[in-house]
Scaffold this active site. Structure first.
Site, PDB file in Angstrom:
ATOM      1  CG  HIS A 129      -2.194  -0.990   1.277  1.00 39.98           C
ATOM      2  ND1 HIS A 129      -3.081  -0.652   0.052  1.00 39.98           N
ATOM      3  CD2 HIS A 129      -2.653  -1.774   1.703  1.00 39.98           C
ATOM      4  CE1 HIS A 129      -4.199  -1.325   0.381  1.00 39.98           C
ATOM      5  NE2 HIS A 129      -3.935  -2.237   1.201  1.00 39.98           N
ATOM      6  CB  CYS A 197      -1.847   2.689  -5.826  1.00 42.28           C
ATOM      7  SG  CYS A 197      -2.738   1.367  -5.772  1.00 42.28           S
ATOM      8  NE  ARG A 206      -2.045  -1.257  -9.283  1.00 42.84           N
ATOM      9  CZ  ARG A 206      -3.175  -0.725  -9.072  1.00 42.84           C
ATOM     10  NH1 ARG A 206      -3.064   0.647  -9.157  1.00 42.84           N
ATOM     11  NH2 ARG A 206      -4.247  -1.515  -8.965  1.00 42.84           N
TER      12      ARG A 206
END
Length: 234
Positions: A129, A197, A206
């Site tokens: 993340h 991300c 990405r």
């Protein structure tokens, strides 16, 4: 309009305004929970996992696969390695778990099932993340060519050096191919690919970092101190 109707209209407008204010406060609380509290709880849990892995690794090798130096038959969702990135701080250490499902990425960095293991020929591909749940790859864009990334397993320290980065669409999954971005080509090198991300607070694209194995050190001999030294510049 009669005075009664006017009062009723004002009451409806006031009630509507109150409802909007309440909804706004609830939304702000939810955003705060997502962006702050999930980091607090996830960081605590991930630190515990790293500490647990460190104790297990120190106890000595268990059953391992010689092909990839990670514990044999790693169950989906189980932690099996630690990633350390000097560029992101001397105390940066995150657990690597098998799989990349939503639940797994709440607990640390996820290993793309089916890609190579740490130090093995091919592409050891991991995801993390960039916001929420400990945001392990929040500053992935700070990595520079030559920066070292250490993958610590029960038996070895695998030291990779950053080579380059790309920004791609989520559909461009060739970045985790055995030879990054070259589907169908037989691998001879030993790669590490990190994905997150991009941009921050969005999943539109990405951010991908490619690193190449420099050297693997047997755990019994330890890791040279300079490997984890803070890089200069940037």
């Amino acid at each position: 309009m009669t005075s009664g109707a006017a009062r009723a209209g004002r009451w409806v407008l006031g009630l509507t305004g109150d409802l909007f204010v309440t909804a706004g406060l609830v939304l702000l609380l939810f955003v705060g929970w997502q962006l702050w509290w999930t980091d607090v709880t996830a960081n605590r849990a991930q630190d515990d996992t790293v500490n647990s892995l460190s104790r297990e690794f120190a106890a000595g090798p268990g059953p391992v696969s010689a092909a990839n130096q990670r514990p044999a038959a790693v169950p989906f969702g189980e932690a099996f390695a630690i990633v350390r990135i000097p560029r992101l701080g001397a105390d940066y250490a995150r657990p690597v778990l098998e799989g990349t499902s939503r639940d797994i990425l709440m607990d640390g960095v996820g290993h793309y099932t089916g890609t190579a293991g740490p130090g093995a020929v091919g592409n050891f591909a991991i995801a993390g993340h960039r916001t929420t749940y400990g945001r392990p790859f929040h500053d992935i864009d700070r990595l520079r060519s030559g920066d070292r990334i250490v993958i610590e397993t029960r038996t070895q320290f695998h030291v990779y050096a950053v080579r380059r980065h790309v920004i791609v669409a989520p559909s461009e999954v060739d970045v985790i191919a055995p030879v990054p971005e070259k589907v169908g080509v037989k691998p001879t090198g030993r790669w590490l690919t990190m994905t997150a991300c991009h941009p921050k607070y969005s999943a539109a694209q990405r951010y991908v970092v490619f690193a190449e194995l420099e050297k693997s050190y047997p755990r019994a001999k330890g890791l040279p101190a300079d490997v984890l030294a803070a890089p200069k510049g940037g």
